[in-house]
Write a protein that holds these residues in place. Structure first.
Motif, short mmCIF file in Angstrom:
data_model
loop_
_atom_site.label_atom_id
_atom_site.label_comp_id
_atom_site.label_asym_id
_atom_site.label_seq_id
_atom_site.Cartn_x
_atom_site.Cartn_y
_atom_site.Cartn_z
N TYR A 73 63.09 77.38 95.71
CA TYR A 73 61.97 78.30 95.89
C TYR A 73 61.03 78.25 94.68
O TYR A 73 61.40 77.81 93.60
CB TYR A 73 62.48 79.74 96.06
CG TYR A 73 63.09 80.29 94.79
CD1 TYR A 73 62.33 81.00 93.87
CD2 TYR A 73 64.43 80.06 94.48
CE1 TYR A 73 62.88 81.46 92.69
CE2 TYR A 73 64.99 80.52 93.31
CZ TYR A 73 64.21 81.23 92.42
OH TYR A 73 64.75 81.67 91.23
N ARG A 74 59.82 78.71 94.92
CA ARG A 74 58.84 78.90 93.84
C ARG A 74 58.61 80.40 93.72
O ARG A 74 58.40 81.09 94.72
CB ARG A 74 57.53 78.19 94.19
CG ARG A 74 56.46 78.36 93.10
CD ARG A 74 55.18 77.69 93.49
NE ARG A 74 54.56 78.47 94.57
CZ ARG A 74 53.64 78.03 95.39
NH1 ARG A 74 53.23 76.79 95.33
NH2 ARG A 74 53.13 78.80 96.32
N SER A 75 58.67 80.89 92.51
CA SER A 75 58.42 82.32 92.30
C SER A 75 56.93 82.60 92.48
O SER A 75 56.08 81.83 92.06
CB SER A 75 58.84 82.72 90.88
OG SER A 75 58.50 84.07 90.65
N THR A 76 56.62 83.72 93.11
CA THR A 76 55.23 84.11 93.30
C THR A 76 54.85 85.27 92.39
O THR A 76 53.82 85.90 92.56
CB THR A 76 54.95 84.48 94.77
OG1 THR A 76 55.85 85.52 95.16
CG2 THR A 76 55.13 83.29 95.68
N ARG A 77 55.71 85.55 91.41
CA ARG A 77 55.38 86.60 90.43
C ARG A 77 54.19 86.17 89.58
O ARG A 77 53.98 84.99 89.37
CB ARG A 77 56.56 86.86 89.50
CG ARG A 77 57.75 87.46 90.15
CD ARG A 77 58.87 87.62 89.12
NE ARG A 77 60.09 88.04 89.75
CZ ARG A 77 60.48 89.31 89.83
NH1 ARG A 77 59.74 90.26 89.33
NH2 ARG A 77 61.60 89.63 90.43
N ALA B 23 54.23 83.35 86.66
CA ALA B 23 55.39 82.47 86.87
C ALA B 23 54.92 81.02 86.84
O ALA B 23 53.78 80.71 87.18
CB ALA B 23 56.06 82.77 88.21
N SER C 95 62.49 76.21 91.59
CA SER C 95 63.86 76.40 91.10
C SER C 95 64.83 76.15 92.25
O SER C 95 64.56 76.50 93.39
CB SER C 95 64.05 77.83 90.59
OG SER C 95 63.19 78.08 89.51
N GLU D 138 56.81 83.67 102.24
CA GLU D 138 57.27 84.37 101.03
C GLU D 138 58.21 85.51 101.40
O GLU D 138 57.96 86.27 102.33
CB GLU D 138 56.06 84.93 100.28
CG GLU D 138 56.44 85.66 99.03
CD GLU D 138 55.22 86.19 98.29
OE1 GLU D 138 55.36 87.20 97.60
OE2 GLU D 138 54.13 85.60 98.40
N SER E 70 60.47 88.44 99.16
CA SER E 70 60.86 89.04 97.87
C SER E 70 60.35 88.23 96.68
O SER E 70 61.12 87.87 95.79
CB SER E 70 62.38 89.18 97.80
OG SER E 70 62.85 90.00 98.83
N LEU E 71 59.08 87.94 96.66
CA LEU E 71 58.42 87.19 95.59
C LEU E 71 58.95 85.78 95.41
O LEU E 71 58.84 85.18 94.35
CB LEU E 71 58.51 87.96 94.26
CG LEU E 71 57.81 89.32 94.25
CD1 LEU E 71 58.05 90.04 92.93
CD2 LEU E 71 56.32 89.15 94.49
N ARG E 72 59.54 85.22 96.45
CA ARG E 72 60.00 83.84 96.44
C ARG E 72 59.43 83.11 97.64
O ARG E 72 59.50 83.59 98.76
CB ARG E 72 61.53 83.76 96.50
CG ARG E 72 62.18 84.25 95.25
CD ARG E 72 63.67 84.11 95.36
NE ARG E 72 64.30 84.46 94.10
CZ ARG E 72 65.58 84.27 93.86
NH1 ARG E 72 66.37 83.74 94.78
NH2 ARG E 72 66.08 84.58 92.69
N LYS E 73 58.86 81.95 97.39
CA LYS E 73 58.31 81.12 98.47
C LYS E 73 59.20 79.89 98.56
O LYS E 73 59.20 79.04 97.68
CB LYS E 73 56.88 80.74 98.14
CG LYS E 73 56.17 80.08 99.28
CD LYS E 73 54.68 80.02 99.00
CE LYS E 73 53.99 79.52 100.23
NZ LYS E 73 53.11 80.51 100.78
#
Length: 87
Positions: free
Chosen positions: A22-26, A29, A34, A59, A61-64
């Motif tokens: 996943y890629r964090s969308t925070r 970030a 990861s 997306e 929970s802030l993960r794509k």
């Protein structure tokens, strides 16, 4: 479309096949991906999507998530078969 993936792309496909990438969308970030077994550089992830071997999922929970497509899964299976025949 690329005729064959680079070493970095092959390694990334193997990580994606294991699941959980996943890629964090925070905010602030990094743009890399990861995965439980390592990381995938943003440029490699972009190449996988461009060649149709992977796609971005929705997306959560802030993960794509970065997911294998049918073409990517077929490529992983082909790579596994090649390894099995050389051993």
């Amino acid at each position: 479309m690329a005729s064959s993936p680079t070493k970095a792309q092959r390694d990334a496909l193997v990580l994606l096949a294991a699941g959980g990438a996943y890629r964090s969308t925070r905010a602030f970030a990094g743009s890399g991906v990861s995965a439980p077994g390592g990381r995938v550089a943003a440029t490699t992830a972009a190449a996988l999507v461009r060649y149709g071997w992977a796609t971005w999922g929705p997306e959560v929970s802030l993960r794509k998530p970065l997911l294998l497509t049918e073409a990517g899964l077929g490529l992983v299976e082909l790579m596994s078969a090649e390894i099995a025949t050389t051993q």
